[in-house]
Scaffold this motif. Structure first.
Motif, short mmCIF file in Angstrom:
data_model
loop_
_atom_site.label_atom_id
_atom_site.label_comp_id
_atom_site.label_asym_id
_atom_site.label_seq_id
_atom_site.Cartn_x
_atom_site.Cartn_y
_atom_site.Cartn_z
N PRO A 127 -0.31 2.24 -2.82
CA PRO A 127 -0.97 1.48 -3.88
C PRO A 127 -1.36 0.06 -3.43
CG PRO A 127 0.86 2.71 -4.79
CD PRO A 127 0.93 2.86 -3.29
N LEU A 128 -0.48 -0.60 -2.69
CA LEU A 128 -0.81 -1.92 -2.17
C LEU A 128 -1.90 -1.83 -1.11
CD1 LEU A 128 2.62 -3.79 -1.78
CD2 LEU A 128 0.75 -4.36 -3.32
N SER A 147 -5.28 -1.32 -2.68
CA SER A 147 -5.70 -2.58 -3.29
C SER A 147 -6.17 -3.56 -2.21
CB SER A 147 -4.54 -3.14 -4.10
OG SER A 147 -4.65 -4.51 -4.28
N SER A 148 -5.45 -3.59 -1.10
CA SER A 148 -5.83 -4.48 -0.01
C SER A 148 -7.20 -4.10 0.54
CB SER A 148 -4.77 -4.41 1.10
OG SER A 148 -5.10 -5.27 2.15
N GLN A 155 -9.64 -2.50 -1.02
CA GLN A 155 -10.71 -2.76 -1.99
C GLN A 155 -11.04 -4.24 -2.09
OE1 GLN A 155 -12.69 -0.64 -3.21
NE2 GLN A 155 -11.61 1.24 -2.69
N THR A 156 -10.14 -5.09 -1.65
CA THR A 156 -10.39 -6.52 -1.71
C THR A 156 -10.62 -7.11 -0.32
OG1 THR A 156 -8.02 -6.90 -1.65
CG2 THR A 156 -9.04 -6.81 -3.81
N ASN A 157 -11.02 -6.24 0.61
CA ASN A 157 -11.35 -6.67 1.97
C ASN A 157 -10.17 -7.27 2.71
OD1 ASN A 157 -13.87 -5.80 1.44
ND2 ASN A 157 -14.82 -7.82 1.35
N GLY A 158 -8.96 -6.94 2.28
CA GLY A 158 -7.79 -7.45 2.97
C GLY A 158 -7.53 -6.71 4.27
#
Lengths: 493, 752
Positions: free
Chosen positions: B292-293, B296-297, B299-302
């Protein structure tokens, strides 16, 4: 050590001279370290990352105190700790004198976060914000109920449930405890010292009536995340809260803004860190940073590195250790935000390289930082700092807390939404460095702020923020009017 | 395939002591005269548990021990002790070793006095990894008190390369025994310096006591004297050879970053050194992080690439493709020893309900109620003390057997797809689901009462029982590979629930071999690489199936495609007797827009490897390690297609996950949630009060809409306000519905 291997090593180091980084990986001997669980999440990932280069780093997260002891008793090559050797411990424990030569070297920054578990009206509270004084009162046993007026005041009148607070502290010798107690001792001595009955920091948290104790960062985080953790709050590095998917307290800074320990807020605060000659940190300036974005409990973790070949250290281990350090000071820092840390800023990276050069057998590295892939100084600028979003209006003291009805924004934004970087406003470097932290927040708790704040130009951001604020103020009467006309409740929430 | 590799599976080396002693200048001449001194070799197939999947199979099972060169040794410097003339030792792999675990078996030893190792146990066996093919003394053996190495401090005691890999073991009454030992290359142990050139050895030392003082055998044959001269004389030495130094990557900055799927860790780590030394010259950085992290990372270009098992459950903000890269499974691994013989028990069968009992801490453990017991845990009152006293378990696994006490099960903490899928499997089983809902299991056992209100599936294991013994007993562990590390070191993550003199809750130490009752939820890759026994789980067809290549491959026929049209999750209700249910595909989320060409080509090259050479089984860098099964042809095609799309960089942001997906958590009640109304105040929450992924997904839809509404309201506010204020007609505008004014719009990232 066979002659063959020695010969190979000499050859390798000769070859290594012209180019900064040795390409031959076959001769890396393993190195062993122990200590901090605060920074263990990052260390474990770095150690895993250099395996492909033939480098073995064995790290055991046994707590900072145990790490310092292991270093002094020559059980490990290096230690990791949030605090230096306690040469004149004010809590009465014996002085920690190391007969091995050593130096302190910063490895990663982060925020000591306050992870909590609180339910109100059947929903998890995710927008709790507290002043440092309230936090100190909670952890010194002065505030024992979530409905305490001091908490209500921090929440600008929004009352938390009438429920007992369970402060969860570390039972083992802990650098996190030391950092937290150092902050309380510096900022609220009148609260901390009567409770501690001494002054200064401690690695062993005093017994707190009504509190619970657990071993290790994972232990305290597990307690708060447990279903029986309802009402619990603990201090732990942000990475542990992120892993558990639990919210952390927004802590009030000197400018009266409540902030989260995001990578950027920590980086902002740490610009005020004073670095002593031995690279230990003086954090008064961090605690009292006037920047609206600063997270007060920001600090960095040290590696205690050997500066001589006293056993068990060797020149060959120095090659391994310095190669590992070279990796994590630069490219390895890219992992920091994703994991819940903050990348080291340039001045600390420079200082760290100076320390690295005191390791016997060290490689030549760090002379040209333009090649360093540390996300805080792409192109010679501290990008993280320049693009760190400003807090939202609702994060200011005296405003309706973000996430509350009428605050202007919702604290329960959808996962990922708030983190989405605004298209053209941010550089790729920023996206890599900063966004993940925000994203992380959003999986469990929200940072509605970023929507407005991340939109690049101040003008746009300001306009949007103003609009949001204006809307927040004007919404209720409008809705009332609307509802009256439509004769049904407006669904504007 | 070299000749050496061919011997991998069943190479056997047996050397009677005399053979080695012959070449040992420090041993006495009489030993060389022992009639059994001739080197002998037997071909013993590797133990059936061997998970090795060398594609070419064992083609050279007989590797004769190297002939020794009998030379005249120096005169005796120590008392004469006889060599070992009866024992034989077998290694299941002795050549082409890397850093791995091998199994050392023996027979013909004197049986140990006890089933469990204690300080008074006699005829204890120590297994060492030692320098050289013919180690001179025990000082050549890592972990012995006398171990020598350069720069050793005078006081000694410090091991230069970390904790020892030596194993202390016992011999059963039939004279047989075995130990699993981690062999270390020069990279893990510089002081042993074992590599392709410098061979090393496994030394098995049965301590039968000082033959000159037989009356003292009760003391001298114990583990305290394992490093004694008489024990050393009794040793059996088996040379081992290592593979050529594993390819390592040059120290340069990574071409791109991958984050996610702890289950894929061993696969990616195997590929890394293969990729950087291949023509693709690809340096990949990997961060193991709960999915999950990681999603999310991404999708936010992390991060550049995310690895995930479950698909995105919220609206994506990047253009991306899913590309299958590997298939692994979830194993309920165990180390359980027979309480009579001390020997490890294998073949344990578990039903979903038994797994549910374990994971819900429903056994009463050390807090059982009974006559005269104060302060017992009422939440598990009436339940068996542990699984080994549970009639359901005993009926399946043998009532007459002597079972040990159970330790606390070890599981991973935080949000993980592994946890979600495991609990989704539980919820899909009618028996387990009923048990979780509060129904009595046969025998009267009920779920821990603190689990009332818990929802399944859940993405995180959390503790729910506030009893102090449970609080300090069941503590989920940070990181999936750390869970395996606990099991490999024979530990659980519990601590003493009474503080020590310093106020600390001291962690429980390792359980003695012969006395273990450990369970851990790990990936099949960790289970096989570390040689754990994995429970045979009952599948929907009612058969008990262990995670093997065959059973995991069989499950691939029963994957259901999600609404994204690509990702697949297992249908746990599929009635296939051969299938291992907990089998999952790991997908890479790869960017198909906004990535510069250089990086895109590197990511594409990674996918090409994943779809090709990376699926070939083996032990070399770049290959597929044990515990993973190969992608199907269709999956490989999908990955190649994704590689093309990454190169093209013309992708668009995918539609949000649909609401009708059978397995996608788009509806709050999609995968048969098991819920009890909460009895306490507070929300009916999943295990830790977390939002279930379903609920989160729902929120993921609701909240943008609400936020959009809010912004809409903001924009309309002044107008409406004016309207209301000045009595103008308010248009019948459905103002709280402006889905397009969602912050996601602003979040979309499009680069040229």
């Amino acid at each position: 050590m066979s002659a063959r291997r020695l010969g190979a090593l000499v050859l390798a180091s000769l070859l290594a001279l012209p180019c900064a980084r040795p390409a031959a990986a076959a001769d890396f001997v393993p190195v062993t370290g122990s200590g901090s669980t605060w920074s263990q999440v990052a260390l474990d990932q770095w150690a895993a990352a250099v395996k492909k280069n033939g480098i073995t780093v064995n790290y055991t997260g046994s707590g900072s105190t145990a790490g310092r002891t292991d270093f002094r008793s020559a059980q490990v090559d290096f230690a990791v700790s949030e605090i230096p050797f306690q040469l004149r411990p004010e809590d009465g424990s014996p002085p920690e004198v190391s007969k091995r030569d050593y130096a302190y070297m910063p490895i990663v920054a982060g925020g000591t976060a306050f992870m909590y578990h609180l339910t109100k009206n059947g929903k998890r509270v995710e927008n709790l914000r507290l002043s440092g004084e309230t936090i100190t009162r909670i952890f010194t046993g002065k505030i024992t109920n979530w409905s305490d007026p001091a908490i209500t005041k921090d929440m600008n009148g929004v009352q938390m449930p009438n429920r007992k607070i369970t402060p969860v502290t570390r039972s083992d010798g802990s650098g996190t405890t030391a950092q937290f107690s150092l902050w309380m001792d510096g900022q609220y001595p009148d609260l901390w010292r009567p409770f501690f009955k001494k002054k200064g920091l401690t690695s062993y948290y005093p017994t707190l009536p009504g509190g619970k104790q657990q071993n290790g960062s994972n232990g305290v985080a597990a307690y708060v995340a447990a279903s029986y953790g309802e009402g619990a709050i603990t201090y732990v590095e942000y990475a542990y809260a992120r892993n558990a998917g639990y919210p952390v307290v927004k802590v009030k800074n000197k400018s009266g803004y409540f902030t989260l320990p995001t990578a950027s807020n920590v980086a902002v605060a740490l610009t005020k860190a004073e670095i002593n000659a031995d690279l230990t940190q003086k954090l008064e300036g961090v605690y009292n940073s006037a920047d609206k974005r600063a997270y007060p409990l920001s600090s960095y973790s040290y590696m205690i590195i050997p500066t001589s070949t006293q056993a068990p250290f060797t020149n060959e281990k120095g090659q391994t250790l310095s190669t590992f350090i070279d990796y994590f000071l630069c490219a390895g820092q890219q992992k920091a935000p994703e994991l819940g840390y903050s990348p080291l800023p340039k001045n600390l990276v420079e200082a760290a390289y100076k320390q690295m050069n005191r390791i016997p057998g060290h490689i030549t590295a760090g002379t040209d930082l333009s090649r360093c892939k540390n996300p805080t100084f792409e192109g010679g600028k501290n990008v993280l700092l320049e693009t760190a979003p400003q807090p939202e209006a609702c994060d200011e003291e005296g405003k309706i807390p973000c996430g509350e009805p009428g605050a202007g924004t919702s604290a329960s934004a959808p996962p990922g939404a708030t983190a989405a970087p605004t298209a053209d406003a941010t550089t790729p470097a920023v996206a890599a460095g900063d966004a993940p932290v925000v994203a992380a927040g959003s999986t469990a708790f929200a940072e509605p702020v970023e929507v407005a704040a991340q939109s690049g130009t101040a003008l746009v951001a300001g306009a949007v923020a103003t609009a949001v604020l204006l809307g927040a103020l004007m919404l209720p009467p409008v809705l009332t009017a609307y509802a009256r006309r439509r004769r049904r409740a407006g669904g504007a929430r | 395939m070299t000749r050496r590799t061919g011997a991998v599976l069943a190479a056997v080396v047996v050397l009677a002591f005399g053979a080695t002693a012959a070449a040992d200048p420090k041993t006495i001449e009489t030993a060389t005269a022992t009639p059994t001194a001739t080197p002998s070799a037997t071909a013993t197939p590797s133990p059936s548990a061997s998970p090795s999947t060398d594609p070419d199979g064992p083609d050279d099972p007989d590797t004769p021990a190297e002939p020794t060169d009998p030379t005249d040794p120096d005169g005796p410097a120590k008392p004469e002790y006889p060599g070992n003339t009866k024992g034989k030792v077998t290694l299941d792999q002795s050549t082409d070793l890397v850093n791995q675990v091998i199994r050392v078996s023996w027979r013909g030893f004197t049986p140990s006095s006890d089933a469990f190792l204690s300080d008074s146990t006699t005829h204890v066996v120590r297994v060492y990894q030692c320098r050289g093919q013919r180690p001179e003394t025990v000082a050549d053996c890592y972990g012995s008190g006398a171990f020598t190495y350069p720069d050793k401090p005078k006081g000694g005691g410090v091991l230069p390369d970390g904790p020892t890999n030596a194993v202390t073991a016992l011999t059963a009454s039939n004279g047989r025994g075995y130990a699993d030992i981690e062999v270390r290359t020069i990279a893990e142990s510089a002081s042993l310096a074992c590599d392709a050139v410098d061979d090393c050895s496994i030394v098995v030392i049965p301590n039968d006591g000082d033959p000159t003082r037989p009356t003292l055998a009760g003391q001298l044959a114990t583990q305290a004297y394992l490093d004694s001269d008489w024990a050393w004389a009794n040793r059996i030495v088996a040379p081992i050879g290592f593979a050529a130094t594993a390819a390592t990557c040059a120290l340069e900055d990574a071409d791109f970053r991958i984050t996610g799927s702890p289950q894929a860790k061993r696969l990616v780590e195997r590929w890394q050194p293969g990729l950087c030394t291949s023509k693709a010259d690809l340096d990949v950085d990997y961060t193991s992080l709960g999915e999950p992290l990681a999603r999310s990372s991404f999708q936010t270009n992390g991060t550049d690439v995310a690895l995930t098992t479950r698909p995105e459950d919220t609206a994506p903000s990047r253009a991306f493709d899913y590309a299958p890269v590997g298939i692994s499974g979830i194993a309920v691994a165990y180390r359980v020893d027979d309480a009579d013989t001390g020997k490890p028990i294998t073949g344990i069968k578990l039903t979903p309900r038994l797994v549910a009992k374990l994971l819900t801490t429903s056994y009463s453990m050390n807090a059982a109620c009974g006559p005269g017991v104060k302060d017992c845990n009422k939440a598990t009152d009436g339940n068996p003390q542990d699984i080994f006293q549970d009639p359901e378990f005993l009926r399946l696994n043998g009532e007459e057997r002597s079972w040990p006490s159970m330790a606390w099960p070890t599981v991973v903490s935080g949000d993980n797809d592994l946890t979600y899928e495991l609990t989704r499997w539980l919820a899909a089983d009618p028996e387990a689901a009923a048990f979780l809902k509060g129904a009595k299991a046969p025998g009267g056992m009920t779920v821990n009462r603190n689990f009332k209100g818990a929802e399944f599936p859940t993405s995180a294991f959390v503790s729910r029982d506030p009893d102090k013994r449970f609080v300090h007993g069941f503590i989920p562990v940070f990181g999936l590979s750390d869970v395996a590390r606990y099991l490999v070191t024979n530990r659980d993550n519990s601590e003493n629930y009474v503080k020590d003199q310093y106020g600390n809750y001291v962690k429980t130490g390792p359980y003695a071999i012969g006395n273990r009752g450990l369970f851990a939820v790990v990936s099949t890759s960790d289970a096989q690489a570390l040689r754990f026994s994995s429970a045979r789980l009952r599948n929907a067809a009612g058969k008990y199936v262990a995670p093997t290549d065959a059973s995991m491959t069989a499950m691939l026929k029963h994957l259901k495609t999600n609404t994204d049209g690509v990702t697949q999750l297992p249908d746990y209700t599929a009635k296939d007797p051969k299938a291992y249910p907990l089998t999952h595909v790991q997908y890479a989320e790869v960017p198909t827009n906004g990535v510069e060409a250089a990086k895109a080509s590197k990511i594409a090259a990674f996918l090409e490897h994943a779809a090709g050479p990376g699926q070939k089984a083996g032990i070399k860098p770049g290959t597929r390690p044990v515990g993973y099964v190969p992608l199907t042809a269709a999956m490989r095609a999908q990955t190649k297609k994704a590689a093309k799309n990454v190169l093209a960089q013309k992708g668009t942001i995918p539609e949000p996950p649909g609401a009708a997906a059978p397995d996608a958590p788009a509806e709050p009640d999609a995968p048969e949630p098991v819920t009890l109304p909460a009895i306490q105040a507070g929300a009916p929450a999943p295990m830790g009060g977390r939002l279930s992924a379903d609920a989160a997904a729902l929120l993921g839809w609701l909240l943008p809409a609400l936020l959009g509404t809010g912004i809409g309201a903001v924009l309309l506010g002044p107008i409406l306000y004016a309207a209301g204020r000045f009595g103008l007609a308010v248009p019948a505008l459905p103002s709280p519905r402006l889905p397009h004014v969602s912050p996601r719009g602003a979040g979309r990232r499009r680069k040229p």
